[in-house]
Each structure stands twice: as C-alpha cells, then as structure tokens.
Write a protein that holds these residues in place. Structure first.
Motif, PDB file in Angstrom:
ATOM      1  N   MET A 236       0.664  -1.055   0.111  1.00 20.33           N
ATOM      2  CA  MET A 236       0.124   0.175   0.001  1.00 20.33           C
ATOM      3  C   MET A 236       0.929   1.304  -0.020  1.00 20.33           C
ATOM      4  O   MET A 236       0.616   2.216  -0.552  1.00 20.33           O
ATOM      5  N   LEU A 237       2.131   1.190   0.745  1.00 20.27           N
ATOM      6  CA  LEU A 237       2.979   2.271   0.697  1.00 20.27           C
ATOM      7  C   LEU A 237       3.453   2.711  -0.616  1.00 20.27           C
ATOM      8  O   LEU A 237       3.831   3.765  -0.982  1.00 20.27           O
ATOM      9  N   GLN A 238       3.630   1.712  -1.434  1.00 21.67           N
ATOM     10  CA  GLN A 238       4.223   1.791  -2.675  1.00 21.67           C
ATOM     11  C   GLN A 238       3.046   2.163  -3.776  1.00 21.67           C
ATOM     12  O   GLN A 238       3.606   2.614  -4.888  1.00 21.67           O
ATOM     13  N   SER A 239       1.969   2.372  -3.343  1.00 26.99           N
ATOM     14  CA  SER A 239       0.884   2.931  -4.404  1.00 26.99           C
ATOM     15  C   SER A 239       1.238   4.403  -4.539  1.00 26.99           C
ATOM     16  O   SER A 239       1.549   5.177  -3.774  1.00 26.99           O
ATOM     17  N   GLU A 240       0.696   4.844  -5.817  1.00 26.11           N
ATOM     18  CA  GLU A 240       0.864   6.002  -6.142  1.00 26.11           C
ATOM     19  C   GLU A 240      -0.331   6.917  -6.044  1.00 26.11           C
ATOM     20  O   GLU A 240      -0.339   8.205  -6.367  1.00 26.11           O
ATOM     21  N   ASP A 241      -1.434   6.314  -5.578  1.00 26.30           N
ATOM     22  CA  ASP A 241      -2.679   6.767  -5.519  1.00 26.30           C
ATOM     23  C   ASP A 241      -3.093   7.319  -4.004  1.00 26.30           C
ATOM     24  O   ASP A 241      -4.234   7.634  -3.867  1.00 26.30           O
ATOM     25  N   LEU A 242      -2.105   7.286  -3.238  1.00 25.44           N
ATOM     26  CA  LEU A 242      -2.552   7.540  -1.774  1.00 25.44           C
ATOM     27  C   LEU A 242      -2.124   9.293  -1.523  1.00 25.44           C
ATOM     28  O   LEU A 242      -1.394   9.584  -2.131  1.00 25.44           O
ATOM     29  N   SER A 243      -3.304   9.844  -0.768  1.00 21.75           N
ATOM     30  CA  SER A 243      -3.112  11.227  -0.558  1.00 21.75           C
ATOM     31  C   SER A 243      -2.126  11.156   0.628  1.00 21.75           C
ATOM     32  O   SER A 243      -1.626  10.279   1.362  1.00 21.75           O
ATOM     33  N   GLU A 244      -1.708  12.475   1.140  1.00 21.11           N
ATOM     34  CA  GLU A 244      -0.641  12.810   2.076  1.00 21.11           C
ATOM     35  C   GLU A 244      -1.210  11.932   3.348  1.00 21.11           C
ATOM     36  O   GLU A 244      -0.318  11.459   4.042  1.00 21.11           O
ATOM     37  N   VAL A 245      -2.565  12.207   3.727  1.00 21.51           N
ATOM     38  CA  VAL A 245      -3.028  11.759   5.054  1.00 21.51           C
ATOM     39  C   VAL A 245      -2.950  10.182   4.940  1.00 21.51           C
ATOM     40  O   VAL A 245      -2.713   9.342   6.250  1.00 21.51           O
TER      41      VAL A 245
END
Length: 429
Positions: A236-245
């Motif tokens: 999940m940390l490697q995903s690029e679709d995550l917001s900063e929060v």
C-alpha cells in the motif's frame, strides 16, 4: 538458627537449670539432715558434761573429749537458752582452723552459773556430704549427657526424611521430565507432607506445560498475521494513488506493526530464557565481542556525536553466543538510544564485571523497578522489555546485575561473581 540447634539449646539450658536447682536443694536437704545429727550429738555431749560435773563436782578436762572443744565462761545469771550454729574454730590437735558446729547454753555447775559452748568439727560431715552429693549428682549428670547425645542422634535420624524432602524441593526443576521423588519414611507427618508435595508438584508441572505450550503456540501463530500485515502495508505504501493523509496513516500503522513484531519477538525470547531452552554454550571472549559491537554501533554514535570510551581487559565466559549478543545489544543500544547529542558512553570490562555507563536526558531510574517487565522511564518510547531480557539472561548464567546513577551517568553493572556485587558496585560508582 536451625531447628535442631534451637531445640537442643532450649533442652540444654532447661536441663542445666533444672540440674542446678535439684543439686542445690539436694545439698541443702542433706546438709540440714547431717546438721541435725551433729546437733543431737552435741546435745548428748552437753548431758555428759552435766553428769560429769554432778558426780565429780569439777569441770571435765578437755583432753577427755578429743573431738570436741569445750569452753566455760562464768556469768552472773542464767539467760541464754540452748542455741546451735556454725562457726570457724582453731583445732589445737590439727593446728589449723576449720569449720565446726557449736552448741551454746547457760547452765548451773557446782552451784554457779556458767555459759558452756561445745564445738564439734564438721570436716568429717562435710566430706560425707560431698561424697554423698557426688555419688548422687555425678550419675545424674552422666545420665543427662547420655540423654542429650542420644536425643541428638535420634533427632537427626528422625528428621532425615525431612532433610531429603527439602533437598528434593531445592533440586526440583519444571523442565525436567522426572517428577518429584518419593521419600520413604515411617513417620506419619512426613509421609503426609511427602504426598502433598508430590501432588502439588504434579499439578504445577501439568499447568506449567499447558502455559508453556500456549505461550509458544501463541507467539508463533502471531508471527504469520503480523508478517502478512507488514507485506500488505509495504504494498500500500508503494501505491501512487495515496493522499498525504493516507500515506501518514499507513506509516503510523507500519511503525505500530513493527513495535508489535518486536514485542512478540521479545516475549518469545523471554519464554525461551525462562524455560532454559537456549542451552548452546561456548567460551566467549567478551573483549572481542565488545570491540565488534563498537564497530556495529559506530554509525549510530557518530550520528549523535556520542563519545565512546573503552577500558577492556581480556575475559572469557561460558555463555550462549546468541544470548551474549542480545545482552550486549540491549546494554549498548539503550546507552545510545537514551543518550543526548554530544553525550558519552563508558564501557569497562575486567575479570569481575562489565560496566556500561551513559549520559542521558532523563533522571535516575527506580533501582528496584528498573528490571521489571514493561517498566520504562516517562521519556522512553520503548516497550520496557529490554532490561527485563538483560536480567533474565544474567540470572540464567548465575551472574548479578545492578543499576546505579552517579555523577550524571546511568550505569548498569553485570557481575560475573554475584557474591562480590556490593563491593564492586561501590568501586565502579
């Protein structure tokens, strides 16, 4: 004080006091009895003096009464009644002073008043008293000594099953398959105690095996879900679709999971140490290991600008290498983690002890609480198991450990000879 010693001491004191009282009363009774015999003899002698005077109309000569001393003193009137007493007199025949018994009475002799004093020697009677006293008391004293020796022998023989029970209790080990050994005895109380201990030991071993199995299984089973959680978090940390929060929340979860993993590993390690499951031991040179640890932690000390001072002597110990690594990692790691920038770490090693001291932000730890599980200072972010693990490792190898705070240094001292811990702690402080 041991039970036998306390019992024998009371018995001996009571017997000695009793013997002294009985001896005194016996001596007093015997003396009174012989004094009465001597008084009767003096009374008879006084009657003979009176008869002699009445028949001869003169006083009897002293030489006629070889074992007596007779004194006459003229008095104006009769006044003194018959009186017996003890005295010291000069025996002219023996030419020495000796103890005697006297009779004194006022009488009328040849129509005149006289005070007669008849003294008889008590030497023979004293020797008679001593002989009788010794004949009675010495056998009683000998019998008392025989009874004390016999009592001591019988007490030791009677309490042998108890000593064996105590020895078995001291050597009882939960990790051994062999149960608590029965002790043969014909004494009902010891037999009952033995049966109770055997029953309790069996229940303890059964409960211990269940708890041990549960702890090991629980620790191992937790590893798999924790590993899955870590893997999912990495993805999940490697995903690029995550917001900063969302990224920050995942990072917090990842840190929490890492703590949980470390907690699980620490608890599993404590279980292994408690159960003495890590039995691989070899001769280790602590000086070499400490030098390796200095190199291993060098990057961390340089980042915080910590000065490391080493004062090491060659010293070899029989230890588990795995546990020795954990021991040094915890001591040195804590010294770095709880230090401040530009601080200092002092490490000293000799044949008696290993001493690790460091500067730090926090105040002194509670010396009685520092090694308890989950205890930590308010400024610590750890789990409070590091020092508990250190203590378990130290106790497993029959070493000693102590914490002290002197001159701004938090110091942990591992004593290789636990008997010298107090003096060495004062020297290192």
């Amino acid at each position: 004080m041991k039970l036998f010693t306390a019992y024998n001491r009371v018995l001996l004191i009571t017997s000695a006091i009793g013997l002294l009282i009985i001896g005194y009363l016996f001596y007093l009774t015997l003396s009174n009895y012989l004094n009465k015999q001597l008084d009767s003899y003096l009374s008879e002698e006084l009657l003979e003096v009176k008869d002699y005077t009445a028949k001869k109309e003169s006083f009897p000569a002293h030489q006629l009464f070889e074992d007596l001393v007779i004194e006459y003193r003229h008095i104006s009137s009769l006044g003194k009644k018959r009186h017996f007493g003890d005295t010291i007199f000069y025996n002219a025949k023996k030419r020495l002073e000796e103890s005697g018994r006297y009779l004194e009475e006022d009488v009328v002799l040849a129509g005149q008043s006289y005070r007669i004093k008849i003294i008889a020697s008590k030497v023979a009677h004293s020797e008679q008293i001593t002989s009788i006293f010794m004949v009675i008391i010495l056998p009683v004293l000998g019998l008392l000594i025989v009874l004390l020796v016999l009592n001591r022998y019988m007490m030791k023989r009677t309490w042998l099953p108890f000593r064996q029970l105590l020895l078995n209790l001291k050597s009882f080990n939960l990790n051994q398959e062999q149960g608590f050994a029965q002790v043969p005895t014909t004494i009902a109380e010891f037999k009952e105690l033995n049966d109770a201990i055997v029953d309790i030991s069996q229940r303890i071993k059964s409960d211990y095996r269940e708890i041990k199995l549960f702890t090991e299984n629980a620790a191992h089973e937790m590893m798999t879900p924790i590993a899955v959680i870590n893997a999912k978090l990495d993805m999940m940390l490697q995903s690029e679709d995550l917001s900063e929060v969302q990224s920050q929340n995942l990072i917090d979860l990842y840190k929490t999971t890492a703590k949980l993993t470390k907690l699980n590993q620490s608890l599993l390690l404590l279980v292994k140490i408690d159960n003495n499951l890590l039995r691989d031991r070899e001769q280790l040179n602590l000086k070499t290991m400490l030098l390796e640890k200095q190199h291993y932690f060098q990057e961390f000390t340089q980042q915080k600008g910590i000065e490391v001072n080493l004062e090491l002597q060659d010293h070899t110990l029989l230890m588990s290498r795995y546990l020795a690594d954990i021991l040094l990692d915890n001591l040195i790691g804590n010294a770095i983690r709880h230090n401040h920038k530009g601080g200092r770490i002092d490490i000293r090693l000799n044949e008696e002890a290993l001493w690790v001291g460091n500067t730090g932000h926090g105040e002194a730890l509670a010396e009685t609480e520092a090694f308890k599980r989950f205890y930590k200072s308010p400024s610590s972010e750890g789990m409070g198991l590091g020092l508990a693990i250190v203590k378990q490792i130290v106790e497993l190898h029959q070493f000693g450990i102590a914490y002290s705070y002197r001159a701004g240094l938090h110091a942990f001292t591992v004593f290789f000879n636990n008997n010298n811990s107090t003096s060495l702690l004062n020297e290192n402080s």
